[in-house]
Design an enzyme around this catalytic site. Structure first.
Site, PDB file in Angstrom:
ATOM      1  N   GLU A   1       0.811  -1.220   0.000  1.00 31.64           N
ATOM      2  CA  GLU A   1       0.000   0.000   0.000  1.00 31.64           C
ATOM      3  C   GLU A   1       0.844   1.269   0.000  1.00 31.64           C
ATOM      4  O   GLU A   1       0.446   2.299  -0.538  1.00 31.64           O
ATOM      5  CB  GLU A   1      -0.958   0.018   1.188  1.00 31.64           C
ATOM      6  CG  GLU A   1      -2.131  -0.943   1.055  1.00 31.64           C
ATOM      7  CD  GLU A   1      -1.805  -2.345   1.546  1.00 31.64           C
ATOM      8  OE1 GLU A   1      -0.631  -2.608   1.885  1.00 31.64           O
ATOM      9  OE2 GLU A   1      -2.723  -3.184   1.598  1.00 31.64           O
TER      10      GLU A   1
ATOM     11  N   LYS B   1     -17.877  -1.270   5.789  1.00 33.76           N
ATOM     12  CA  LYS B   1     -18.322  -2.247   4.795  1.00 33.76           C
ATOM     13  C   LYS B   1     -19.844  -2.207   4.605  1.00 33.76           C
ATOM     14  O   LYS B   1     -20.344  -2.344   3.488  1.00 33.76           O
ATOM     15  CB  LYS B   1     -17.879  -3.648   5.221  1.00 33.76           C
ATOM     16  CG  LYS B   1     -17.751  -4.613   4.058  1.00 33.76           C
ATOM     17  CD  LYS B   1     -17.025  -5.886   4.454  1.00 33.76           C
ATOM     18  CE  LYS B   1     -16.987  -6.871   3.300  1.00 33.76           C
ATOM     19  NZ  LYS B   1     -16.304  -8.124   3.659  1.00 33.76           N
TER      20      LYS B   1
ATOM     21  N   MET C   1      24.274   9.456   2.374  1.00 36.97           N
ATOM     22  CA  MET C   1      24.099  10.735   3.047  1.00 36.97           C
ATOM     23  C   MET C   1      24.420  10.618   4.534  1.00 36.97           C
ATOM     24  O   MET C   1      25.086  11.483   5.106  1.00 36.97           O
ATOM     25  CB  MET C   1      22.665  11.251   2.833  1.00 36.97           C
ATOM     26  CG  MET C   1      22.429  12.650   3.354  1.00 36.97           C
ATOM     27  SD  MET C   1      23.525  13.864   2.612  1.00 36.97           S
ATOM     28  CE  MET C   1      22.532  14.485   1.254  1.00 36.97           C
TER      29      MET C   1
END
Lengths: 215, 578
Positions: B67, B179, B493
């Protein structure tokens, strides 16, 4: 803006060397009545690790509009920036912040005192009468009094009652009215207009929330 | 009043129909002109996916592999297309996996609408399977969120969601639909777009007084300096911006998110601001007399130490978000409003000028930076390749026309510093949140947002492994993304900081990578790895010429640093060239 209440977009008075110290500010937030908004507002404070001294929600003179009274002890700069962030939230209509001399405020307290103390101790009865306490319940074993006032007044009475077996004490959050506020009816007209700013049309949407776009 | 009448007309025009909440979601998306959805199905969002099954020809659904990938893809899509990105995810873990992307979109003002499934309303608060309190989890990282428990609310909730996400200062919105509301039937009377919420002012009232004061300050200025951010792009105001700086003749520098709003070779483009920005713009911030900030928010990576930031300058701040004014830097003149509207007002009031002497100063600093930093970066004397020379070679081939999506880290700073851009909406990167793993999924979304453009994802070896599973999305749906992995075998970095500030104590920055080319091959994506300079250009050309996705890994110097650099806690004027 004219004689409107102080709000966070007013010229910055502290910028020209005004008071930088912390003091009590009462923040008044006008909002839509929406579940979840309480959390959205509360986390604005907790995110900045700011302590909330007092938090009260209440209806207003306008049906669909709610109001929060929040008391914090902070510098003006911090409160100003915080209020801007709160006002940015979608369901917040308007935010004001005021010092104590700009508002009228009250807190309320309830005291549960043993009944026999009242019956036997004249001093207690006099104390309660002096402080303008009101009886709200009488039972055989205890009596409940109510009083309202500023924090210090309530604290003083609490302290005075302690030696006489005060059983229980509870105090509300601060509720406050801004001295020069004209209420929210007028202000709401600006919000309901499609274009922000000066032109104020008559407030035909007030109390007709179903006609205004909302949930 | 007007809108109310429109409402009436439309509601009477459409015949009433009895439809499910899920069907209503589809109709709302179509009405909002959504064409692409990035998502991942699951139990609580199944009715919506069932409705989507019948809309296959109108709504393109890209099945991601996680997701987080869906929301980053939606961000990439929004950034290149200028439209609102749409995400579907299920309840519980599906929704919590969106949180990083929501925070990223929030801080980078990206318009996103997330639709998450939720357990049945009667199960709320019972610790039901895959139930999490998504509304409260996402409250601090959304511009607005709302839980729908009744199908009758779906249309108005989505109308508000799209309006809020895109208007004013854009941001992510999440609608959580239980739902039961998805399956519930209700009387559909047509979809009404939202254009007004009384408690929400997307655009502040423009105050003429401030425009006039700002113009007066600019007209008096001897050394005016414009710094601009993503507001110019979000406001669709690139043209207005150019007209303003060209008339007033003001050198202009960009923030990482403002990059590409002004073409790289524009004579007034003096470069990048901030920690790894260009020499001149940083030093001269503390020398200008009027600083005009347009659609930017004075992030700490831009300002360095605040109490030594542009103290000599009068500051004009143009922003659509009134809360940004005075937040970090005290302004002299606050110009509230959409810069698409305020800039033309300013342009008419400013005098036509050229600040030749002042602009020359920027050029002088640029020459110095070129001598000390850039030449070495572009033409290293060692056998190891530098990131900058890769970008330089890429510039030659793309000619500045590609969309560049970068991840987070050294390569991101190098990409921003050296990439050539000709047109706006070409730079997609995670600026505010600095989300490693953003690059690959955002590039997928960027390609769907601008399908006709070349999209190159520049990613480090660390960030690539954070969302590498999205190669599966590319494999399945064929987004022709060119993936350029700059591999220095380090979390570069952090390693740079450890070298400079922690006495080379390289604590857990030595990261090992799999054979990226083999991984890509497993996903049916062609690729190669290059570690010799002489093969670089041919490899880049092959990557760009290749139809479909391609992975090119370039092995670069292990311990190269990004300079210039404003060390944390220092003023912008204390920028170091080495």
């Amino acid at each position: 803006m004219n004689n409107d209440n102080k709000n966070q977009y007013a010229p910055n008075s502290s910028a020209s060397g005004g008071a930088k110290g912390k003091q009590e500010y009462t923040i008044t937030v006008y909002t839509e009545n929406q579940i979840g908004l309480l959390n959205r507002i509360a986390i604005m404070f907790t995110r900045r690790k700011m302590n909330i001294d007092s938090f009260n929600t209440s209806p207003t003179e306008v049906d669909s509009v709610h109001r929060f009274n929040i008391v914090v002890n902070e510098t003006e700069e911090v409160v100003r920036k915080l209020c801007r962030q709160i006002e940015k939230q979608v369901e917040v209509l308007k935010v004001y912040f005021n010092t104590n001399d700009e508002i009228v405020w009250q807190e309320m307290a309830l005291y549960k005192v043993p009944a026999d103390v009242i019956a036997t101790k004249v001093k207690v009865e006099r104390l309660l009468r002096e402080k303008g306490a009101r009886v709200v319940a009488i039972r055989t074993d205890y009596i409940v009094f109510e009083t309202s006032g500023h924090r210090e007044e309530i604290n003083a009475l609490t302290k005075a009652l302690e030696p006489y077996g005060l059983i229980e004490f509870v105090r509300t959050a601060r509720i406050a009215i801004i001295n020069n506020s004209k209420g929210f009816h007028e202000k709401l007209k600006e919000f309901e207009a499609l274009q922000p700013g000066e032109g104020i049309i008559s407030n035909e949407f007030l109390n007709q929330q179903d006609k205004v776009f909302s949930m | 009043m007007e809108t109310l009448e429109i409402v009436k007309e439309k509601t009477t025009a459409v015949k009433e129909e009895n439809i499910s909440g899920s069907e209503a979601v589809m109709r709302a998306l179509i009405a909002e002109e959504v064409d692409t959805i990035f998502g991942y199905p699951g139990g609580a969002i199944m009715p919506i996916y069932d409705a989507l099954y019948d809309y296959d020809n109108k709504l393109k659904h890209i099945l991601v592999r996680h997701e987080q990938g869906s929301i980053h893809a939606a961000q990439g899509y929004a950034r290149t297309s200028g439209k609102t990105g749409v995400v579907f995810a299920t309840s519980g873990p599906g929704a919590t996996n969106l949180v990083t992307g929501l925070a990223d979109a929030m801080i980078d003002s990206t318009p996103i609408v997330c639709i998450t499934g939720q357990v049945f309303a009667h199960l709320l608060g019972t610790d039901a399977f895959q139930e999490t309190d998504v509304i409260n989890i996402t409250t601090p990282v959304t511009k607005w969120n709302y839980q729908v428990t009744d199908a009758n609310e779906i249309l108005s909730a989505l109308a508000k969601a799209f309006y809020i996400a895109k208007s004013g200062r854009p941001g992510p919105v999440l609608i959580d639909i239980t739902k039961n509301a998805q399956v519930q039937k209700f009387d559909y009377k047509g979809y009404e777009k939202c254009n007004h919420i009384r408690s929400y002012r997307p655009k502040p009232f423009i105050r003429k007084k401030y425009i006039e004061q700002a113009a007066a300050l600019i007209n008096e200025a001897k050394k005016p300096f414009v710094i601009f951010g993503q507001g110019v792009i979000l406001g669709d105001a690139e043209k207005e911006f150019r007209q303003f700086i060209e008339k007033a003749g003001i050198p202009s520098a960009w923030t990482v998110l403002g990059l590409s709003a002004l073409p790289t070779d524009h004579p007034l483009n003096v470069g990048m601001l901030g920690m790894h920005g260009n020499y001149g713009p940083n030093v001269l911030t503390n020398e200008c007399d009027v600083l005009i900030a347009i659609g930017m928010r004075f992030d700490d990576r831009v300002t360095g130490r605040l109490d030594k930031y542009a103290k000599q300058a009068k500051i004009i701040h143009l922003d659509i978000d009134p809360a940004e004014i005075d937040k970090n830097v005290q302004t002299t003149i606050p110009v509230w409003g959409d810069c698409k509207e305020t800039l033309p007002l300013l342009t008419t009031l400013v005098n036509k000028k050229e600040h030749k002497e002042w602009l020359k100063k920027f050029n002088d600093f640029s020459k110095e930076e070129n001598e000390i930093v850039i030449k070495k970066e572009m033409h290293p004397t060692t056998n190891e390749m530098s990131m900058a020379e890769v970008i330089d070679a890429l510039n030659e081939l793309t000619n500045g026309d590609a969309v560049i999506v970068s991840d987070v880290g050294q390569h991101q700073m190098v990409a921003c510093r050296y990439t050539k851009f000709n047109q706006s909406r070409s730079n997609v990167t995670s600026g505010g949140l600095g989300t490693m793993g953003f690059g690959l999924p955002a590039a997928i979304g960027a390609k769907y947002g601008a399908p006709q453009r070349e999209v190159v994802a520049i990613i480090g070896d660390g960030g690539f492994q954070m969302t590498i599973q999205e190669l599966g999305t590319i494999m399945q749906f064929g987004a022709a993304v060119k993936i350029l992995v700059l591999n220095n075998n380090f979390l570069g970095m952090v390693r740079q900081w450890q070298q400079l500030f922690n006495d080379r104590r390289y604590s857990f920055v030595d990261i090992q990578s799999p054979d990226f080319v083999a991984v890509a091959k497993a996903y049916n994506i062609t690729g190669q790895s290059v570690n010799d300079r002489k093969n670089l250009k041919a490899a880049l050309k092959e990557m760009l010429d290749h139809k479909g996705a391609y992975l090119l890994e370039v092995m670069v110097g292990k311990e190269n640093n990004v300079f210039p650099m404003v060390p944390q806690g220092c003023s912008v004027a204390e920028i170091r060239l080495k």
